[in-house]
Design a protein around this motif. Structure first.
Motif, PDB file in Angstrom:
ATOM      1  N   LEU A   1      -3.422   5.260   1.515  1.00 50.80           N
ATOM      2  CA  LEU A   1      -3.678   5.858   2.820  1.00 50.80           C
ATOM      3  C   LEU A   1      -3.247   7.319   2.709  1.00 50.80           C
ATOM      4  O   LEU A   1      -2.076   7.594   2.471  1.00 50.80           O
ATOM      5  CB  LEU A   1      -2.765   5.140   3.811  1.00 50.80           C
ATOM      6  CG  LEU A   1      -3.138   5.021   5.259  1.00 50.80           C
ATOM      7  CD1 LEU A   1      -4.461   4.318   5.406  1.00 50.80           C
ATOM      8  CD2 LEU A   1      -2.053   4.245   5.987  1.00 50.80           C
ATOM      9  N   LEU A   2      -4.204   8.235   2.846  1.00 46.89           N
ATOM     10  CA  LEU A   2      -3.831   9.652   2.825  1.00 46.89           C
ATOM     11  C   LEU A   2      -3.518  10.067   4.252  1.00 46.89           C
ATOM     12  O   LEU A   2      -4.357   9.911   5.143  1.00 46.89           O
ATOM     13  CB  LEU A   2      -4.981  10.504   2.299  1.00 46.89           C
ATOM     14  CG  LEU A   2      -5.265  10.425   0.807  1.00 46.89           C
ATOM     15  CD1 LEU A   2      -6.563  11.145   0.490  1.00 46.89           C
ATOM     16  CD2 LEU A   2      -4.108  11.004   0.001  1.00 46.89           C
ATOM     17  N   ILE A   3      -2.318  10.569   4.471  1.00 44.56           N
ATOM     18  CA  ILE A   3      -1.955  10.983   5.822  1.00 44.56           C
ATOM     19  C   ILE A   3      -1.745  12.493   5.834  1.00 44.56           C
ATOM     20  O   ILE A   3      -0.788  13.004   5.251  1.00 44.56           O
ATOM     21  CB  ILE A   3      -0.678  10.252   6.292  1.00 44.56           C
ATOM     22  CG1 ILE A   3      -0.931   8.737   6.235  1.00 44.56           C
ATOM     23  CG2 ILE A   3      -0.302  10.710   7.695  1.00 44.56           C
ATOM     24  CD1 ILE A   3       0.142   7.900   6.860  1.00 44.56           C
ATOM     25  N   LEU A   4      -2.686  13.196   6.439  1.00 45.17           N
ATOM     26  CA  LEU A   4      -2.567  14.649   6.493  1.00 45.17           C
ATOM     27  C   LEU A   4      -1.596  14.997   7.611  1.00 45.17           C
ATOM     28  O   LEU A   4      -1.817  14.635   8.765  1.00 45.17           O
ATOM     29  CB  LEU A   4      -3.917  15.293   6.784  1.00 45.17           C
ATOM     30  CG  LEU A   4      -5.085  14.840   5.914  1.00 45.17           C
ATOM     31  CD1 LEU A   4      -6.290  15.726   6.159  1.00 45.17           C
ATOM     32  CD2 LEU A   4      -4.715  14.848   4.442  1.00 45.17           C
ATOM     33  N   ASN A   5      -0.541  15.691   7.256  1.00 42.25           N
ATOM     34  CA  ASN A   5       0.419  16.109   8.269  1.00 42.25           C
ATOM     35  C   ASN A   5       0.011  17.484   8.772  1.00 42.25           C
ATOM     36  O   ASN A   5       0.205  18.495   8.095  1.00 42.25           O
ATOM     37  CB  ASN A   5       1.833  16.135   7.677  1.00 42.25           C
ATOM     38  CG  ASN A   5       2.879  16.454   8.735  1.00 42.25           C
ATOM     39  OD1 ASN A   5       2.572  16.470   9.929  1.00 42.25           O
ATOM     40  ND2 ASN A   5       4.102  16.712   8.292  1.00 42.25           N
TER      41      ASN A   5
ATOM     42  N   PRO B   1      -3.539  21.312   0.165  1.00 41.93           N
ATOM     43  CA  PRO B   1      -3.574  19.843   0.192  1.00 41.93           C
ATOM     44  C   PRO B   1      -4.225  19.215  -1.038  1.00 41.93           C
ATOM     45  O   PRO B   1      -3.725  18.230  -1.567  1.00 41.93           O
ATOM     46  CB  PRO B   1      -4.388  19.527   1.447  1.00 41.93           C
ATOM     47  CG  PRO B   1      -4.260  20.736   2.305  1.00 41.93           C
ATOM     48  CD  PRO B   1      -4.132  21.901   1.373  1.00 41.93           C
ATOM     49  N   LYS B   2      -5.336  19.808  -1.514  1.00 44.66           N
ATOM     50  CA  LYS B   2      -6.029  19.237  -2.682  1.00 44.66           C
ATOM     51  C   LYS B   2      -5.112  19.210  -3.897  1.00 44.66           C
ATOM     52  O   LYS B   2      -5.027  18.213  -4.607  1.00 44.66           O
ATOM     53  CB  LYS B   2      -7.259  20.084  -3.024  1.00 44.66           C
ATOM     54  CG  LYS B   2      -8.488  19.568  -2.349  1.00 44.66           C
ATOM     55  CD  LYS B   2      -9.728  20.257  -2.853  1.00 44.66           C
ATOM     56  CE  LYS B   2     -10.804  20.012  -1.802  1.00 44.66           C
ATOM     57  NZ  LYS B   2     -12.070  20.587  -2.079  1.00 44.66           N
TER      58      LYS B   2
ATOM     59  N   ALA C   1       0.856  -1.196   0.000  1.00 48.15           N
ATOM     60  CA  ALA C   1       0.000   0.000   0.000  1.00 48.15           C
ATOM     61  C   ALA C   1       0.885   1.238   0.000  1.00 48.15           C
ATOM     62  O   ALA C   1       2.049   1.172   0.391  1.00 48.15           O
ATOM     63  CB  ALA C   1      -0.893   0.008   1.237  1.00 48.15           C
ATOM     64  N   LEU C   2       0.304   2.351  -0.448  1.00 46.93           N
ATOM     65  CA  LEU C   2       1.031   3.616  -0.404  1.00 46.93           C
ATOM     66  C   LEU C   2       0.442   4.502   0.684  1.00 46.93           C
ATOM     67  O   LEU C   2      -0.779   4.572   0.846  1.00 46.93           O
ATOM     68  CB  LEU C   2       0.907   4.349  -1.746  1.00 46.93           C
ATOM     69  CG  LEU C   2       1.565   3.697  -2.958  1.00 46.93           C
ATOM     70  CD1 LEU C   2       1.263   4.515  -4.215  1.00 46.93           C
ATOM     71  CD2 LEU C   2       3.079   3.583  -2.758  1.00 46.93           C
ATOM     72  N   ALA C   3       1.326   5.168   1.425  1.00 48.33           N
ATOM     73  CA  ALA C   3       0.884   6.185   2.370  1.00 48.33           C
ATOM     74  C   ALA C   3       1.320   7.522   1.790  1.00 48.33           C
ATOM     75  O   ALA C   3       2.514   7.779   1.647  1.00 48.33           O
ATOM     76  CB  ALA C   3       1.524   5.955   3.736  1.00 48.33           C
ATOM     77  N   HIS C   4       0.349   8.335   1.394  1.00 52.70           N
ATOM     78  CA  HIS C   4       0.670   9.634   0.810  1.00 52.70           C
ATOM     79  C   HIS C   4       0.611  10.705   1.902  1.00 52.70           C
ATOM     80  O   HIS C   4      -0.451  11.005   2.426  1.00 52.70           O
ATOM     81  CB  HIS C   4      -0.325   9.934  -0.328  1.00 52.70           C
ATOM     82  CG  HIS C   4      -0.120  11.282  -0.945  1.00 52.70           C
ATOM     83  ND1 HIS C   4      -0.956  11.811  -1.879  1.00 52.70           N
ATOM     84  CD2 HIS C   4       0.858  12.199  -0.764  1.00 52.70           C
ATOM     85  CE1 HIS C   4      -0.511  13.009  -2.241  1.00 52.70           C
ATOM     86  NE2 HIS C   4       0.579  13.269  -1.567  1.00 52.70           N
ATOM     87  N   VAL C   5       1.779  11.241   2.238  1.00 52.51           N
ATOM     88  CA  VAL C   5       1.833  12.303   3.247  1.00 52.51           C
ATOM     89  C   VAL C   5       1.514  13.637   2.571  1.00 52.51           C
ATOM     90  O   VAL C   5       2.165  14.021   1.598  1.00 52.51           O
ATOM     91  CB  VAL C   5       3.223  12.379   3.919  1.00 52.51           C
ATOM     92  CG1 VAL C   5       3.261  13.518   4.938  1.00 52.51           C
ATOM     93  CG2 VAL C   5       3.563  11.052   4.576  1.00 52.51           C
ATOM     94  N   VAL C   6       0.491  14.301   3.087  1.00 53.48           N
ATOM     95  CA  VAL C   6       0.034  15.556   2.500  1.00 53.48           C
ATOM     96  C   VAL C   6       0.280  16.678   3.500  1.00 53.48           C
ATOM     97  O   VAL C   6      -0.147  16.589   4.657  1.00 53.48           O
ATOM     98  CB  VAL C   6      -1.484  15.481   2.204  1.00 53.48           C
ATOM     99  CG1 VAL C   6      -1.961  16.768   1.534  1.00 53.48           C
ATOM    100  CG2 VAL C   6      -1.795  14.271   1.333  1.00 53.48           C
ATOM    101  N   ARG C   7       0.973  17.711   3.060  1.00 54.51           N
ATOM    102  CA  ARG C   7       1.256  18.800   4.006  1.00 54.51           C
ATOM    103  C   ARG C   7       0.031  19.668   4.238  1.00 54.51           C
ATOM    104  O   ARG C   7      -0.543  20.226   3.308  1.00 54.51           O
ATOM    105  CB  ARG C   7       2.404  19.671   3.483  1.00 54.51           C
ATOM    106  CG  ARG C   7       2.620  20.863   4.393  1.00 54.51           C
ATOM    107  CD  ARG C   7       3.933  21.535   4.205  1.00 54.51           C
ATOM    108  NE  ARG C   7       3.913  22.797   4.926  1.00 54.51           N
ATOM    109  CZ  ARG C   7       4.853  23.713   4.846  1.00 54.51           C
ATOM    110  NH1 ARG C   7       5.921  23.499   4.094  1.00 54.51           N
ATOM    111  NH2 ARG C   7       4.752  24.827   5.540  1.00 54.51           N
ATOM    112  N   VAL C   8      -0.335  19.783   5.515  1.00 57.48           N
ATOM    113  CA  VAL C   8      -1.418  20.670   5.905  1.00 57.48           C
ATOM    114  C   VAL C   8      -0.876  21.730   6.867  1.00 57.48           C
ATOM    115  O   VAL C   8      -1.371  22.837   6.937  1.00 57.48           O
ATOM    116  CB  VAL C   8      -2.580  19.871   6.564  1.00 57.48           C
ATOM    117  CG1 VAL C   8      -3.697  20.791   7.010  1.00 57.48           C
ATOM    118  CG2 VAL C   8      -3.147  18.829   5.592  1.00 57.48           C
TER     119      VAL C   8
END
Ligand SMILES: Nc1nc2c(ncn2[C@@H]2O[C@H](COP(=O)(O)OP(=O)(O)OP(=O)(O)O)[C@@H](O)[C@H]2O)c(=O)[nH]1
Ligand SMILES: [Mg+2]
Length: 362
Positions: free
Chosen positions: A201-205, A118-119, A96-103
């Motif tokens: 997996l979207l991971i909002l940081n 983020p979008k 699986a991929l965990a995409h870290v998104v900067r918030v």
């Protein structure tokens, strides 16, 4: 199980990696560009210790998850051929991929595309992953085209049709995890290990000051989280990394003060299990108490095969109980007296947190 951590440059991927694996990889300075960080986490299931108190085994073996943290993927890296081929190859092998998104907002930490959005980042990364898949598809289609000019081998014709369908999806901005394919087709394309086919997996940081706001931040991105084979959660990577450096007792006090119930590690693991439809089962004896990971829907026979091929070959039955019930009873004998130990056959579907004793004869 392996999870690949991806995202735009400088969004906190390595910081999260450190928090998840209690590692000390260098962050900042575009440190990750050089290569991949790989770390293993033992999943600390809370049932292992009480089970060990029952069996007093020589060792306790938890399940583990491996995380690979790769270099950031800015807009255009794939087209320009700037993404290290070895890193891409490593990503193709993950589950699986965990995409870290900067918030998080922080003027001291620049963003490659200026403002925090983020979008935009999610869409841009999706494009990069799609381009990486398209490159493979185009190459293969070219070859298939040449081969099919001479003989119309049916299986190759089918592959060509399928890849053209995929090409069309990707060009219309639809990742392969959202396209439906048959089990046969799945087998046909498994070898390509398409990146956009991996569960996401979207991971909002988020920043420390955004913790109270995490539900509404997640809500704003729900269109992405609700897509097939996708899930999302918010973590404060920086803070989690700092807490991961503390000993367990201090970490617990710190968490309580901040109103953070579970660690990022536990939350990410639990959500990964949900995303990948995985369950945990346990075994125990004098030698070891052990946790195992398998797919939801696995039979007792296949669980036996994971433990030992002899157990699968000579399978007689599985004595089964929910681990929590066994812990409450205090021993298998007492669980049996209480009528909680069930005898199940080969086709029994293993349930999450089952404790299994496989009876077999070879
Ligand atoms: N304020 C704040 N800064 C953070 C947070 N997470 C990461 N950072 C900072 O952002 C910078 C980049 O973090 P990294 O973890 O190295 O980011 P990365 O995504 O691995 O970067 P590359 O590997 O270079 O693409 C570092 O200076 C971190 O300290 C956060 O939650 N809040
Ligand atoms: Mg990094």
């Amino acid at each position: 199980m392996q999870i690949g951590i991806v995202g735009m440059p400088y969004v906190g991927k390595t910081t999260l990696f450190n928090a998840l694996t209690k590692s000390n990889a260098e962050t900042g300075n575009y440190a990750g560009r050089i290569g991949a960080n790989i770390g293993n986490v033992k999943f600390p299931d809370e049932r292992l210790e009480p089970l060990a108190a029952i069996f007093k085994p020589k060792r306790i073996v938890p399940t583990s998850i491996e995380y690979i943290d790769v270099a950031g993927m800015a807009k255009g890296v794939i087209e320009k051929g700037r993404m290290d081929v070895n890193l891409l190859a490593a990503l193709r092998n993950v589950n699986a991929l965990a995409h870290v998104v900067r918030v998080f907002e922080d003027d001291n930490v620049p963003h490659v595309d200026g403002v925090i959005d983020p979008k935009r980042d999610i869409e841009n990364l999706n494009i990069e992953l799609a381009l990486a898949d398209l490159q493979i598809i185009e190459k293969r289609l070219e070859r298939l085209g040449r081969e099919l000019r001479t003989t119309k081998t049916p299986s190759l014709v089918h592959e060509q049709e399928l890849l053209e369908k995929f090409q069309h999806s990707l060009e219309s901005n639809i990742p392969l995890r959202e396209t439906e394919i048959s089990a046969d087709e799945e087998l046909m394309i498994r070898g390509y290990q398409f990146l956009t086919q991996k569960p996401l997996l979207l991971i909002l940081n988020i920043g420390e000051e955004q913790i109270g706001n995490s539900d509404s931040l997640l809500e704003q991105l729900s269109e992405f989280a609700q897509k097939p084979n996708s899930k999302a959660l918010a973590v404060c990577a920086q803070l989690e990394m700092e807490i991961a450096e503390l000993d367990d007792e201090d970490a617990a006090v710190f968490r309580e003060d901040l109103g953070l119930e579970e660690s990022a590690m536990t939350r990410v693991i639990n959500l990964s299990y949900e995303l990948l439809a995985l369950i945990t089962f346990f075994t125990g004896g004098d030698n070891e108490v052990r946790a195992w990971t398998t797919k939801r829907g696995a039979t007792a026979l296949s669980a036996a095969g994971m433990i030992h091929s002899d157990m699968e070959r000579g399978f007689i039955r599985a004595e089964t109980i929910q681990a929590d019930d066994l812990i409450r009873c205090g021993s298998l004998a007492k669980a049996k007296e209480a009528g909680l130990l069930r005898l199940e056959g080969k086709e029994y579907l293993v349930q999450d947190k089952d404790f299994l004793t496989i009876r077999f004869s070879v």
